[in-house]
Design a protein around this motif. Structure first.
Motif, PDB file in Angstrom:
ATOM      1  N   ILE A  99      -7.730   6.638 -40.626  1.00 21.40           N
ATOM      2  CA  ILE A  99      -8.271   7.969 -40.913  1.00 21.40           C
ATOM      3  C   ILE A  99      -9.703   7.838 -41.426  1.00 21.40           C
ATOM      4  O   ILE A  99     -10.016   6.970 -42.245  1.00 21.40           O
ATOM      5  N   ASP A 100     -10.586   8.688 -40.919  1.00 19.43           N
ATOM      6  CA  ASP A 100     -11.975   8.724 -41.392  1.00 19.43           C
ATOM      7  C   ASP A 100     -11.999   9.482 -42.720  1.00 19.43           C
ATOM      8  O   ASP A 100     -12.114  10.713 -42.751  1.00 19.43           O
ATOM      9  N   ILE A 101     -11.881   8.733 -43.808  1.00 23.26           N
ATOM     10  CA  ILE A 101     -11.769   9.331 -45.137  1.00 23.26           C
ATOM     11  C   ILE A 101     -13.006  10.153 -45.483  1.00 23.26           C
ATOM     12  O   ILE A 101     -12.909  11.235 -46.078  1.00 23.26           O
ATOM     13  N   ARG A 103     -15.130  11.851 -43.573  1.00 21.92           N
ATOM     14  CA  ARG A 103     -15.148  13.163 -42.921  1.00 21.92           C
ATOM     15  C   ARG A 103     -14.070  14.080 -43.484  1.00 21.92           C
ATOM     16  O   ARG A 103     -14.253  15.286 -43.609  1.00 21.92           O
ATOM     17  N   LEU A 104     -12.931  13.474 -43.829  1.00 21.36           N
ATOM     18  CA  LEU A 104     -11.845  14.276 -44.404  1.00 21.36           C
ATOM     19  C   LEU A 104     -12.264  14.857 -45.745  1.00 21.36           C
ATOM     20  O   LEU A 104     -11.992  16.028 -46.045  1.00 21.36           O
ATOM     21  N   GLN A 105     -12.965  14.042 -46.567  1.00 19.54           N
ATOM     22  CA  GLN A 105     -13.362  14.491 -47.907  1.00 19.54           C
ATOM     23  C   GLN A 105     -14.535  15.454 -47.874  1.00 19.54           C
ATOM     24  O   GLN A 105     -14.584  16.417 -48.628  1.00 19.54           O
ATOM     25  N   GLU A 107     -15.917  17.091 -45.000  1.00 18.77           N
ATOM     26  CA  GLU A 107     -15.897  18.185 -44.032  1.00 18.77           C
ATOM     27  C   GLU A 107     -14.514  18.788 -43.847  1.00 18.77           C
ATOM     28  O   GLU A 107     -14.368  19.807 -43.162  1.00 18.77           O
ATOM     29  N   GLY A 108     -13.516  18.157 -44.434  1.00 21.50           N
ATOM     30  CA  GLY A 108     -12.161  18.650 -44.264  1.00 21.50           C
ATOM     31  C   GLY A 108     -11.645  18.486 -42.846  1.00 21.50           C
ATOM     32  O   GLY A 108     -10.747  19.205 -42.404  1.00 21.50           O
ATOM     33  N   VAL A 109     -12.225  17.521 -42.116  1.00 23.63           N
ATOM     34  CA  VAL A 109     -11.854  17.286 -40.719  1.00 23.63           C
ATOM     35  C   VAL A 109     -10.968  16.046 -40.634  1.00 23.63           C
ATOM     36  O   VAL A 109     -11.341  14.974 -41.139  1.00 23.63           O
ATOM     37  N   TYR A 110      -9.804  16.199 -39.998  1.00 26.16           N
ATOM     38  CA  TYR A 110      -8.897  15.063 -39.821  1.00 26.16           C
ATOM     39  C   TYR A 110      -9.208  14.385 -38.496  1.00 26.16           C
ATOM     40  O   TYR A 110      -9.002  14.945 -37.416  1.00 26.16           O
ATOM     41  N   GLN A 111      -9.743  13.179 -38.585  1.00 21.49           N
ATOM     42  CA  GLN A 111      -9.999  12.358 -37.408  1.00 21.49           C
ATOM     43  C   GLN A 111      -9.767  10.907 -37.776  1.00 21.49           C
ATOM     44  O   GLN A 111      -9.784  10.533 -38.950  1.00 21.49           O
ATOM     45  N   GLY A 152      -7.422  14.278 -33.805  1.00 24.61           N
ATOM     46  CA  GLY A 152      -7.459  15.526 -34.550  1.00 24.61           C
ATOM     47  C   GLY A 152      -7.316  16.686 -33.586  1.00 24.61           C
ATOM     48  O   GLY A 152      -6.377  16.757 -32.794  1.00 24.61           O
TER      49      GLY A 152
END
Length: 411
Positions: A99-101, A103-105, A107-111, A152
């Motif tokens: 998981i790209d932590i 971007r998740l933190q 931008e809130g994007v799960y990729q 995602g």
């Protein structure tokens, strides 16, 4: 309707650039075959797979050189490679990326980060391919069938050419049937015959020596014997050959193939419409590698590797052979005298360029294999056999003159 014999006489040749590319690729395949014992049919199927952009399943017990064979084959191509051993505990992130932590933190994007992972590979090898979890197998199904990876909310196109799978057996679980069916080509590998054990030991030890020397010389251990391998076959050239597959004329084999399919189904062999359609690519690829622009009856031979249920393999072989397709000696191609003469001329040319003792020993090993092939497949070709034996004697004389202090061993 044109008979197979007439079709053979009138078969047009490929254009010169394509024929040269096909010949170059075939030469690379021959080099791979010479590094293994009794694995010719597996190498041929791997070649058909990359030309057709289809997938291959190697089935056999541990210790039958499945991993080594695939590793050696992939080095013939300038391709991005991914390899992994699946177990029941393998996590999707181990194949597709973590998981790209960030971007998740932010931008809130799960990729997931796919860099260097399976979704970005050109050639992939998964050992024990049926051991993956349902989450892994479902993702793989989309990846190998549609060349798409869902990262995602995005559907990302994949460059995957071929997935090479290996397994000790094919499971009976109906849940796995759809995934298993995506492997168009299947090949059984078993331990080599007892008569060939010495050859296995000789070639195997040579490979181990190269690995040891590569590490001792400071080379990356993962490269192994790659140091003696010529530059890989470029993906641009491979793409040209893949496009050439689509231009092969299948007119002469479509009728015989249709009759074979009807015979298979009449005897209860599972052979789906999808499998029948995709099989045609393998006929075209086989003709391409032979330098022909149109398929002949012999190009239906890959049918014996398109079984779904292992219990159907012998029935398929019988029906295909009854249709006049030469499959009586599975796993071995009888080369023409013209091809063997080309081999001898190449050995003579390489001898002129050789400077190291190991190069001469390799020439002698290849010459001895040529002698055995002639005696086995062309026992009446005495003139060519004499020429090969003369070449061997001359090579030994030169070797002894240049390297008097070294013993002639492992030849």
């Amino acid at each position: 309707m044109t008979t197979p014999a007439t079709a053979s006489v009138t078969t047009p040749a490929l254009d010169q650039p394509t024929r040269v590319l096909a010949r170059t690729f075939a030469t690379r395949l021959r080099d791979v075959r010479q590094d293994f014992v009794d694995r010719d049919e597996a190498v041929d199927l791997l070649a058909l797979a990359v030309l057709c952009r289809e997938h291959v399943l190697l089935v056999g017990p541990p210790g039958t050189a499945k991993s080594s064979l695939l590793e050696r084959f992939r080095r013939t191509l300038d391709a991005r490679y991914f390899s992994y051993l699946l177990t029941r505990f393998t996590e999707p992130a181990e194949l597709f990326g973590p998981i790209d932590i960030r971007r998740l933190q932010t931008e809130g994007v799960y990729q997931v980060n796919t860099a260097g992972m399976l979704p970005e590979a050109d050639i992939a090898f998964l050992d024990e391919v049926f051991q993956g979890s349902s989450a892994i197998l479902n993702t793989l199904l989309t990846l190998i069938n549609e060349r798409t990876f869902h990262n995602g909310t995005q559907a990302v196109g994949a460059n995957l050419i071929t997935l090479l799978g290996a397994s000790n057996d094919i499971p009976d679980d109906p849940v796995l049937a759809a995934f298993s069916d995506r492997f168009l080509l299947r090949c059984r590998l078993d331990y080599v015959p007892d008569d060939d054990i010495e050859d296995v030991l000789t070639l195997g030890w040579r490979g181990e020596q190269e690995l040891i020397n590569a590490v001792a010389d400071g080379a990356a251990a993962a490269d192994g014997p790659a140091g003696r391998t010529r530059a890989g076959f470029g993906l641009a050239d491979l793409g040209r050959l893949q496009r050439a597959v689509a231009d092969i004329d299948l007119t002469a084999v479509r009728g015989p193939f249709a009759r074979i399919v009807r015979s298979l189904r009449a005897e209860g062999v599972v052979f789906s419409d999808r499998r029948a359609v995709k099989a045609q690519k393998t006929f075209a690829a086989r003709a391409l590698l032979a330098g022909r622009a149109a398929a002949e009856l012999a190009d239906l031979a890959p049918l014996v590797y398109l079984w779904t249920d292992p219990r159907d393999e012998q029935t398929i072989r019988r029906i295909v052979a009854d249709a006049g397709v030469p499959v009586d000696q599975p796993g071995r191609t009888v080369r023409s005298l013209g091809e063997l003469r080309i081999d001898l001329a190449e050995l003579a040319g390489r001898r002129e360029e050789a400077s190291r003792a190991e190069e001469f020993r390799e020439l002698l090993r290849r010459g001895q294999r040529l002698v055995l092939e002639l005696r086995r497949d062309h026992p009446d070709a005495r003139d060519l056999l004499t020429d090969v034996q003369r070449h061997q004697r001359e090579t030994i004389t030169i070797y002894r003159e240049r390297f008097a202090e070294e013993e002639l061993v492992d030849v």
